[in-house]
Design a protein around this motif. Structure first.
Motif, PDB file in Angstrom:
ATOM      1  N   ASP A   1      -2.802  -5.473  -2.887  1.00 28.03           N
ATOM      2  CA  ASP A   1      -1.850  -5.364  -1.769  1.00 28.03           C
ATOM      3  C   ASP A   1      -0.803  -6.481  -1.899  1.00 28.03           C
ATOM      4  OD1 ASP A   1      -0.653  -4.401   0.477  1.00 28.03           O
ATOM      5  OD2 ASP A   1      -2.268  -4.922   1.868  1.00 28.03           O
TER       6      ASP A   1
ATOM      7  N   SER B 240      -5.610   0.750   3.176  1.00 25.49           N
ATOM      8  CA  SER B 240      -5.666   0.754   4.642  1.00 25.49           C
ATOM      9  C   SER B 240      -7.083   0.879   5.182  1.00 25.49           C
ATOM     10  CB  SER B 240      -4.805   1.893   5.189  1.00 25.49           C
ATOM     11  OG  SER B 240      -5.158   3.128   4.569  1.00 25.49           O
TER      12      SER B 240
ATOM     13  N   TYR C  56     -10.355  -0.469   7.109  1.00 27.09           N
ATOM     14  CA  TYR C  56     -10.632  -1.452   8.153  1.00 27.09           C
ATOM     15  C   TYR C  56     -12.066  -1.275   8.641  1.00 27.09           C
ATOM     16  CZ  TYR C  56     -10.059   2.079  11.892  1.00 27.09           C
ATOM     17  OH  TYR C  56     -10.197   3.175  12.708  1.00 27.09           O
TER      18      TYR C  56
ATOM     19  N   CYS D  12      -7.574  -5.039   7.744  1.00 23.59           N
ATOM     20  CA  CYS D  12      -7.028  -4.273   6.626  1.00 23.59           C
ATOM     21  C   CYS D  12      -7.493  -4.881   5.313  1.00 23.59           C
ATOM     22  CB  CYS D  12      -5.499  -4.195   6.679  1.00 23.59           C
ATOM     23  SG  CYS D  12      -4.649  -5.774   6.564  1.00 23.59           S
TER      24      CYS D  12
ATOM     25  N   THR E 227       0.104  -1.454   4.702  1.00 22.36           N
ATOM     26  CA  THR E 227      -0.017  -2.532   5.676  1.00 22.36           C
ATOM     27  C   THR E 227       1.357  -3.159   5.908  1.00 22.36           C
ATOM     28  OG1 THR E 227      -0.532  -4.131   3.934  1.00 22.36           O
ATOM     29  CG2 THR E 227      -2.377  -3.009   4.971  1.00 22.36           C
TER      30      THR E 227
ATOM     31  N   ASN F 234      -1.819  -6.129   9.497  1.00 26.97           N
ATOM     32  CA  ASN F 234      -2.153  -4.914  10.233  1.00 26.97           C
ATOM     33  C   ASN F 234      -1.811  -3.675   9.408  1.00 26.97           C
ATOM     34  OD1 ASN F 234      -3.000  -6.050  12.867  1.00 26.97           O
ATOM     35  ND2 ASN F 234      -0.883  -6.764  12.973  1.00 26.97           N
ATOM     36  N   ILE F 235      -2.519  -2.597   9.664  1.00 20.79           N
ATOM     37  CA  ILE F 235      -2.252  -1.316   9.000  1.00 20.79           C
ATOM     38  C   ILE F 235      -1.077  -0.631   9.678  1.00 20.79           C
ATOM     39  CG2 ILE F 235      -3.195   0.983   8.533  1.00 20.79           C
ATOM     40  CD1 ILE F 235      -5.979  -0.332   8.414  1.00 20.79           C
TER      41      ILE F 235
END
Length: 485
Positions: free
Chosen positions: A80, A151, A153, A410, A429, A435-436
């Motif tokens: 990411d 994504s 969680y 995430c 994200t 956060n997603i």
């Protein structure tokens, strides 16, 4: 009436009787071939909603190899890419991003939360243009074979409940693990090996422990618990015959014990007695199968080179990846690897580099090996940990030395084969990696999707215990159809 009965008796001669009987015997034989053990009297309770050994619908995958990265690798140093964190290095995490979300006890007392960008560089790979860290060049080389999910969680914020949640669908213990559910739902393809096997390895970084509850059968019959392999002379404890006992003596002893256990079962009806008989028989058959599986001396040089020299060192991650391929190829339904050492609260650049070196080549080699053997389409490979890592630094920060705390909101995993779309990146994200923003995937969604690829409906794969029907996904979960072929 008597005349009709007499005529029927005359026509029902021996040849006709045997002819009609053969139709029933053929049906029985066919059933026993389609569902081994169907007529053994050892099946589940009449309350079950499925026939063990049969999927609910046509499966895409027959087996799973789960490469679990125990301790939670940082998504910000793997898959990411967040260049903004480098641009804002040392600046405070905006309150509008955090929105008062809870923190672990390790950083809850910090007075500031300075953003920290990855020490590693990223590049794009494959047709999807997936961003992958420089520390994973071999996984980058299979970018077109994997689906990266950015994504994910979870609900858990500490290791033990998060590990347990991923493996059993609940944060507390005493639940059946995913491998046990698969064993219960589909049984084994090889009567000489367990349906669910567990392999452990430890990396160079800070390790979190793993516990047998992670591969427990929970409330399911104990025949479905994971069988742990070790790296010593005896890969499975107590499998070998005692000194002075011959094979024939062992067989006679097991036969007599089985007779006694059968008498107990007839008297008490406890299904665990039947399970014990099955386990003894499995152990007897494994005495021949396991040594053959563990022997890598017959693997060609190109395979050794593919996995790396460490695959010849028992107990290493590379050796376990090669063993996972051999087990899966031999019909083991679910092979679970746990590789410890990903808990980088400090010294992340150095520690994570060592961890990446341990797993990068062998993880990619496993996918490549399965693909060239024609097994990837029917084998689902999963790589990932229990949660992610924060975008801010834990404790003192420098560019070359920093740590990251736990972050459940995430994180990234990847999957390959087994009916998963290859060469795609799913989910997104925010620019801070906090956060997603697109296509969230909950742990129960992930579990439902894995079961779906095996032909199992997560809502129908249930087991009644203490008056309630339990399932792996508890009361939620939905299949992520966008990543399925």
């Amino acid at each position: 009436m008597e005349k009709e009965a007499l005529e029927y008796g005359l026509t029902m001669n021996r040849r006709r009787f045997l002819s009609r009987l053969s139709l029933g015997l053929g049906t029985v034989a066919l059933g026993s071939l389609l569902v081994p053990g169907l007529f053994s009297g050892l099946g589940g309770s009449e309350e079950e909603e499925m026939i063990p050994g049969l999927p609910h619908f046509a499966p895409k995958a027959k087996r799973v190899i789960y490469l679990f990265q125990n301790g939670a690798p940082s998504q910000l140093e793997t898959f990411d890419y967040k260049p903004r964190l480098r641009q804002m290095m040392g600046q405070e995490l905006p309150a509008s991003i955090r929105m008062g979300q809870r923190l672990t006890g390790m950083t809850a007392g910090q007075s500031s939360f300075p953003l920290v960008g990855s020490y590693y560089d990223f590049k794009q790979y494959g047709q999807s243009g997936a961003w992958i860290s420089e520390k994973f060049p071999h996984i980058a080389g299979i970018a077109d074979d994997i689906c990266i999910v950015k994504s994910m969680y979870t609900e858990a914020i500490n290791h033990d409940p998060a590990l347990t949640f991923f493996q059993t669908g609940a944060q507390q213990g005493n639940r059946a693990s995913m491998g046990a559910w698969v064993s219960y739902g589909l049984g084994t393809e090889n009567k000489n090996l367990p349906a669910f096997c567990v392999l452990l390895s430890r990396g160079k970084g800070n390790g979190q422990g793993v516990y047998s509850k992670l591969w427990s059968n929970g409330f399911l019959p104990s025949i479905h618990q994971g069988v742990q392999f070790s790296s010593g002379d005896n890969p499975i404890l107590y499998l070998s015959d005692p000194n002075g006992m011959s094979k024939s003596s062992r067989r006679k002893m097991l036969d007599h014990v089985a007779e006694l256990n059968d008498m107990s079962y007839q008297q008490f009806g406890d299904p665990e007695i039947v399970t014990r008989i099955q386990q003894y028989e499995m152990a007897y058959r494994m005495q021949t199968a396991v040594p053959e599986i563990m022997d890598v001396s017959k693997e060609p040089d190109d395979i050794i080179k593919l996995y790396g020299a460490d695959c010849l060192v028992p107990g290493t991650y590379a050796a376990n990846c090669l063993l996972a391929r051999k087990l899966s190829e031999s019909g083991v339904r679910f092979v679970q690897l746990y590789h410890q050492g990903w808990d980088q609260h400090g010294n992340l650049p150095n520690e994570m580099a060592g961890q990446a070196k341990d797993v990068d080549q062998a993880s990619a080699a496993l996918v490549t090996d399965l693909k060239q053997r024609g097994l990837l389409d029917e084998t689902l490979v999963i790589w990932g940990g229990e949660f992610g890592r924060t975008n801010y630094c834990q404790g003192k920060m420098t560019k070359e030395n920093y740590g990251r705390d736990h972050h459940p909101r995430c994180f990234s995993i990847w999957m390959a084969g087994g009916g998963i779309k290859p060469g795609i990146v799913y989910g997104e994200t925010d620019d801070f990696g906090y956060n997603i923003t697109q296509n969230p995937v909950h742990v129960h969604d992930f579990q439902a999707t894995v079961l779906n690829r095996l032909g199992l409906d997560h809502e129908k794969l249930t087991y009644k215990f203490q008056g309630r029907r339990f399932r792996l996904t508890d009361v939620s979960g939905k299949v992520v159809n966008d990543i399925l072929v």
